[in-house]
Design a protein around this motif. Structure first.
Motif, PDB file in Angstrom:
ATOM      1  N   ASN A  23       0.917  -1.370  -0.051  1.00  0.00           N
ATOM      2  CA  ASN A  23       0.182   0.006  -0.039  1.00  0.00           C
ATOM      3  C   ASN A  23       0.688   1.368  -0.156  1.00  0.00           C
ATOM      4  N   SER A  24       2.165   1.084  -0.295  1.00  0.00           N
ATOM      5  CA  SER A  24       2.975   2.376  -0.065  1.00  0.00           C
ATOM      6  C   SER A  24       2.650   3.591  -1.106  1.00  0.00           C
ATOM      7  N   ARG A  25       2.246   3.245  -2.019  1.00  0.00           N
ATOM      8  CA  ARG A  25       1.756   4.354  -3.239  1.00  0.00           C
ATOM      9  C   ARG A  25       0.757   5.117  -2.597  1.00  0.00           C
ATOM     10  N   LEU A  26      -0.297   4.492  -2.001  1.00  0.00           N
ATOM     11  CA  LEU A  26      -1.462   5.217  -1.334  1.00  0.00           C
ATOM     12  C   LEU A  26      -0.912   6.030  -0.231  1.00  0.00           C
ATOM     13  N   PHE A  27      -0.008   5.539   0.758  1.00  0.00           N
ATOM     14  CA  PHE A  27       0.605   6.141   1.868  1.00  0.00           C
ATOM     15  C   PHE A  27       1.078   7.468   1.626  1.00  0.00           C
ATOM     16  N   THR A  28       1.976   7.289   0.297  1.00  0.00           N
ATOM     17  CA  THR A  28       2.811   8.357   0.108  1.00  0.00           C
ATOM     18  C   THR A  28       2.033   9.704  -0.537  1.00  0.00           C
ATOM     19  N   VAL A  29       1.123   9.348  -1.370  1.00  0.00           N
ATOM     20  CA  VAL A  29       0.256  10.138  -1.809  1.00  0.00           C
ATOM     21  C   VAL A  29      -0.588  10.991  -0.942  1.00  0.00           C
ATOM     22  N   LEU A  30      -1.220  10.042  -0.110  1.00  0.00           N
ATOM     23  CA  LEU A  30      -1.933  10.651   1.081  1.00  0.00           C
ATOM     24  C   LEU A  30      -1.242  11.478   2.030  1.00  0.00           C
ATOM     25  N   ASP A  31       0.040  11.179   2.397  1.00  0.00           N
ATOM     26  CA  ASP A  31       0.730  12.191   3.111  1.00  0.00           C
ATOM     27  C   ASP A  31       1.210  13.377   2.661  1.00  0.00           C
ATOM     28  N   GLU A  32       1.424  13.219   1.289  1.00  0.00           N
ATOM     29  CA  GLU A  32       1.829  14.492   0.698  1.00  0.00           C
ATOM     30  C   GLU A  32       0.572  15.350   0.518  1.00  0.00           C
ATOM     31  N   VAL A  33      -0.565  14.689   0.259  1.00  0.00           N
ATOM     32  CA  VAL A  33      -1.672  15.905   0.351  1.00  0.00           C
ATOM     33  C   VAL A  33      -2.127  16.470   1.742  1.00  0.00           C
ATOM     34  N   ILE A  34      -1.780  15.489   2.695  1.00  0.00           N
ATOM     35  CA  ILE A  34      -2.043  16.139   4.158  1.00  0.00           C
ATOM     36  C   ILE A  34      -1.012  17.011   4.542  1.00  0.00           C
TER      37      ILE A  34
END
Length: 354
Positions: free
Chosen positions: A335-346
């Protein structure tokens, strides 16, 4: 950052996916969760101090098909009580928590909370592909009304979020710049499961009647089926009905040579992660399930059937080697792609607020 996370209570797919995201977020943020029904019970066990119960929306079924009229009547009947309960919860959350950000998995309470208190909102779900994606599949006349209804519901439910993270197992062009396509959210138990290929087929299906499914599967005596969905432990020769046990289900799932299911997004995503050919029979009048089944077929990962038909099932089984070869090309590590994108958005929202 203080984050309010909304999870719908209808179906367990949203809850199991949300658990994955919440376990990531809770490392760096303070979390509160709102949900209802089975999803609330599930999340309350995992996050006991952070989960709050609200009143949610329900689909009504008739003979395994979503009934639009019954759903409308049920919604109107429960609306007054639900509004009162949820408004009280609004005040309680604001007094005790006062979040900085809202994340909604296609859930209205948290989204409306954000709008009321003028908070930024992130949408994380698979449904938005219906409105914000360009669907590269043929939509037959019989599904066009369902498509129009589904698109209208999706478009109106969570409008004007700051960012939409759209989970999909297929590539699709997006129509709007505020949308980002991410891979499916896979739970830890599936990530850690050992892929094997034994001689049984996993059937996860409760939309059709038990007797109808049994009668069909028993006409395939050379195949062994493990049937989940009715929570019964019964032996019918080549069909073994199973009570639900997560450990047994995952073992049967990860070692199956193929899977039969409806068009549920979570199960299909996990089956693809495990490289299992899929025979999909979407629930009628649920366009999202039609989309999932249609893409399974379009990408060569299996077949989509209009019903639980013996001849069509035989055709699927005959072509299993072809489907297996194609589904082996499906690659997702974690799930690393999702987590990276989510952290960047936050982080972007946090910077903007400052």
């Amino acid at each position: 950052m203080k984050i309010l996370y909304g999870v719908p209570g209808e179906g367990m797919g949203h809850a199991t996916r949300a658990k994955v995201v919440l376990e990531h977020l809770i490392k760096d943020h303070e979390i509160r969760i709102v949900s209802s029904d089975r999803a609330y019970i599930f999340l309350k066990k995992v996050f006991p101090g952070q989960t709050h119960e609200i009143k949610g929306f329900h689909l009504a079924f008739k003979d395994g098909v979503v009934s639009k009229s019954r759903t409308s009547v049920l919604t109107l009947k429960n609306a007054p009580e639900n509004i009162i309960v949820n408004f009280r919860k609004y005040r309680d959350l604001q007094d005790s928590f006062a979040p900085d950000l809202v994340i909604s998995d296609f859930e209205s309470f948290a989204y409306l909370y954000a709008r009321y208190y003028k908070l930024p909102v992130i949408s994380i779900d698979n449904m938005q592909i219906i409105d914000r994606g360009i669907l590269d599949i043929k939509i037959p006349e019989s599904e066009k009304v369902n498509y129009a209804i589904a698109k209208g519901i999706v478009r109106s439910k969570l409008p004007k979020c700051n960012t939409y993270l759209i989970s999909a197992f297929f590539e699709a062009r997006l129509r709007k710049k505020d949308s980002i396509l991410v891979p499916p959210i896979i739970r830890k138990e599936i990530l850690q499961a050992k892929r094997q290929r034994k001689n049984h087929i996993l059937v996860y299906q409760s939309s059709y009647g038990k007797n109808s499914i049994l009668n069909t599967l028993k006409q395939l005596p050379n195949e062994l089926f493990y049937l989940y969905g009715f929570n019964k432990e019964e032996d019918h020769g080549n069909v073994k009905m199973k009570k639900f046990s997560e450990a047994a289900f995952i073992e049967n799932f990860s070692s199956a040579k193929a899977v039969f299911a409806n068009g549920g997004y979570s199960f299909i995503s996990e089956a693809l992660f495990l490289n299992k050919p899929i025979c999909s029979v979407p629930i009628k009048n649920q366009f999202e399930q039609y989309v999932n089944g249609a893409y399974v077929q379009k990408m060569g990962y299996g077949k989509m059937l209009p019903d639980f038909d013996l001849d069509r099932i035989k055709s699927f089984l005959y072509d299993l080697p072809v489907f297996q070869k194609q589904v082996n090309t499906y690659m997702q590590k974690d799930n690393s792609r999702l987590f990276t994108v989510l952290d960047e958005v936050i982080a972007g929202i946090t910077t903007h607020k400052k």
